[in-house]
Design a protein around this motif. Structure first.
Motif, PDB file in Angstrom:
ATOM      1  N   ILE A 127      12.021 122.286 -26.747  1.00  0.00           N
ATOM      2  CA  ILE A 127      10.773 123.168 -26.899  1.00  0.00           C
ATOM      3  C   ILE A 127      10.793 124.392 -25.877  1.00  0.00           C
ATOM      4  O   ILE A 127      11.068 124.128 -24.695  1.00  0.00           O
ATOM      5  CB  ILE A 127       9.555 122.456 -26.635  1.00  0.00           C
ATOM      6  CG1 ILE A 127       9.660 121.115 -27.471  1.00  0.00           C
ATOM      7  CG2 ILE A 127       8.301 123.268 -27.021  1.00  0.00           C
ATOM      8  CD1 ILE A 127       8.147 120.086 -27.306  1.00  0.00           C
ATOM      9  N   THR A 128      11.207 125.437 -26.382  1.00  0.00           N
ATOM     10  CA  THR A 128      11.217 126.589 -25.272  1.00  0.00           C
ATOM     11  C   THR A 128      10.096 127.380 -25.634  1.00  0.00           C
ATOM     12  O   THR A 128       9.498 127.637 -26.613  1.00  0.00           O
ATOM     13  CB  THR A 128      12.475 127.611 -25.892  1.00  0.00           C
ATOM     14  OG1 THR A 128      13.490 126.747 -26.217  1.00  0.00           O
ATOM     15  CG2 THR A 128      12.576 128.734 -25.268  1.00  0.00           C
ATOM     16  N   GLY A 129       9.511 127.737 -24.224  1.00  0.00           N
ATOM     17  CA  GLY A 129       8.352 128.521 -24.351  1.00  0.00           C
ATOM     18  C   GLY A 129       8.545 130.013 -23.943  1.00  0.00           C
ATOM     19  O   GLY A 129       9.457 130.235 -23.168  1.00  0.00           O
ATOM     20  N   GLN A 130       7.736 131.009 -24.476  1.00  0.00           N
ATOM     21  CA  GLN A 130       8.094 132.324 -24.301  1.00  0.00           C
ATOM     22  C   GLN A 130       6.625 133.132 -24.130  1.00  0.00           C
ATOM     23  O   GLN A 130       5.552 132.746 -24.771  1.00  0.00           O
ATOM     24  CB  GLN A 130       8.550 133.009 -25.547  1.00  0.00           C
ATOM     25  CG  GLN A 130       9.028 134.210 -25.483  1.00  0.00           C
ATOM     26  CD  GLN A 130       9.723 134.900 -26.716  1.00  0.00           C
ATOM     27  OE1 GLN A 130       9.604 134.253 -27.792  1.00  0.00           O
ATOM     28  NE2 GLN A 130      10.032 136.153 -26.767  1.00  0.00           N
ATOM     29  N   SER A 131       6.599 133.801 -23.026  1.00  0.00           N
ATOM     30  CA  SER A 131       5.244 134.433 -22.663  1.00  0.00           C
ATOM     31  C   SER A 131       5.152 135.519 -23.568  1.00  0.00           C
ATOM     32  O   SER A 131       5.949 136.291 -23.684  1.00  0.00           O
ATOM     33  CB  SER A 131       5.064 134.903 -21.319  1.00  0.00           C
ATOM     34  OG  SER A 131       5.029 133.868 -20.480  1.00  0.00           O
ATOM     35  N   THR A 132       4.213 135.750 -24.281  1.00  0.00           N
ATOM     36  CA  THR A 132       3.717 136.915 -24.951  1.00  0.00           C
ATOM     37  C   THR A 132       2.796 137.781 -24.492  1.00  0.00           C
ATOM     38  O   THR A 132       2.021 138.623 -25.171  1.00  0.00           O
ATOM     39  CB  THR A 132       3.522 136.415 -26.452  1.00  0.00           C
ATOM     40  OG1 THR A 132       2.576 135.469 -26.670  1.00  0.00           O
ATOM     41  CG2 THR A 132       4.745 135.959 -27.191  1.00  0.00           C
ATOM     42  N   GLY A 133       1.957 137.536 -23.500  1.00  0.00           N
ATOM     43  CA  GLY A 133       0.748 138.236 -22.977  1.00  0.00           C
ATOM     44  C   GLY A 133       0.455 137.107 -21.595  1.00  0.00           C
ATOM     45  O   GLY A 133       0.901 136.158 -21.503  1.00  0.00           O
ATOM     46  N   GLU A 134      -0.677 137.620 -21.165  1.00  0.00           N
ATOM     47  CA  GLU A 134      -1.317 136.778 -19.830  1.00  0.00           C
ATOM     48  C   GLU A 134      -1.305 135.396 -20.136  1.00  0.00           C
ATOM     49  O   GLU A 134      -1.096 134.377 -19.507  1.00  0.00           O
ATOM     50  CB  GLU A 134      -2.469 137.666 -19.356  1.00  0.00           C
ATOM     51  CG  GLU A 134      -2.462 137.339 -18.092  1.00  0.00           C
ATOM     52  CD  GLU A 134      -3.854 138.072 -17.246  1.00  0.00           C
ATOM     53  OE1 GLU A 134      -4.587 137.553 -16.585  1.00  0.00           O
ATOM     54  OE2 GLU A 134      -3.904 139.134 -17.761  1.00  0.00           O
TER      55      GLU A 134
END
Ligand SMILES: Nc1ncnc2c1ncn2[C@@H]1O[C@H](COP(=O)(O)OP(=O)(O)OP(=O)(O)O)[C@@H](O)[C@H]1O
Ligand SMILES: [Mg+2]
Length: 159
Positions: A127-134
């Motif tokens: 499971i890969t997390g990516q920040s797309t905003g604060e």
């Protein structure tokens, strides 16, 4: 490879809710690798998983980053082993920690799984997390191995 639909969340609470869904489906033998940059929310996802795995009527377990102790264990329907590979030098450390025994007796959730990927069983969810905003994140789940494809199915909303 069987990528599930990416999950888009806008808050910590929604990451916790995604984790709870995983924790509700969790079964012994599952291996979940968490990947993504510092502070993306991997430990928060584990908080949700431990909460969803809680046996009915039992109090919440305290989930902390296992960066220094290397392995945390949480009781529940399924025993959860929470590892953080950030401080592990190599996959050999995982063998020494008793990875096989953990998989035989519970479910393994490991942060920074990409650092020790070669030492993990093929059968796993990544499971890969990516920040797309604060406070917005995208969580993408990929299953490798035939059992993991079934686990992935169990995670789909409505299943
Ligand atoms: N949607 C979100 N989901 C999860 N965490 C979020 C979200 N939005 C903001 N945050 C914040 O991002 C931080 C995530 O911290 P956490 O320790 O869970 O990350 P981590 O990926 O485990 O980091 P590390 O790589 O240091 O282990 C927390 O401060 C949390 O409040
Ligand atoms: Mg963490």
């Amino acid at each position: 490879m069987n990528p599930a639909d990416p999950i888009h969340v806008n808050s910590v609470d929604q990451t916790l809710a995604f984790g709870r869904r995983i924790g509700t489906a969790l079964a012994p033998g599952w291996v979940i690798g968490l990947v993504g940059p510092l502070g993306v929310g991997k430990t928060h996802l584990v908080k949700g998983i431990a909460d969803g795995n809680r046996a009915a009527g039992h109090p919440a377990v305290e989930v902390t980053s296992p960066t220094f102790v290397l392995v945390n264990e949480y009781a529940g329907r399924v025993r959860i082993y929470h590892l953080d590979a950030f401080r592990l030098l190599s996959g050999a450390d995982l063998d020494e920690l008793g990875l096989e025994e953990m998989i035989a007796t519970g479910a393994v959730v490991i942060e920074w799984a990409d650092r020790v990927a070669e030492a993990l069983p093929t059968d796993r969810l990544t499971i890969t997390g990516q920040s797309t905003g604060e406070t917005s994140r995208t969580w993408t789940t990929v299953a490798t191995g035939s059992s993991a494809v079934d686990w992935c199915e169990a995670l789909r909303p409505g299943s």
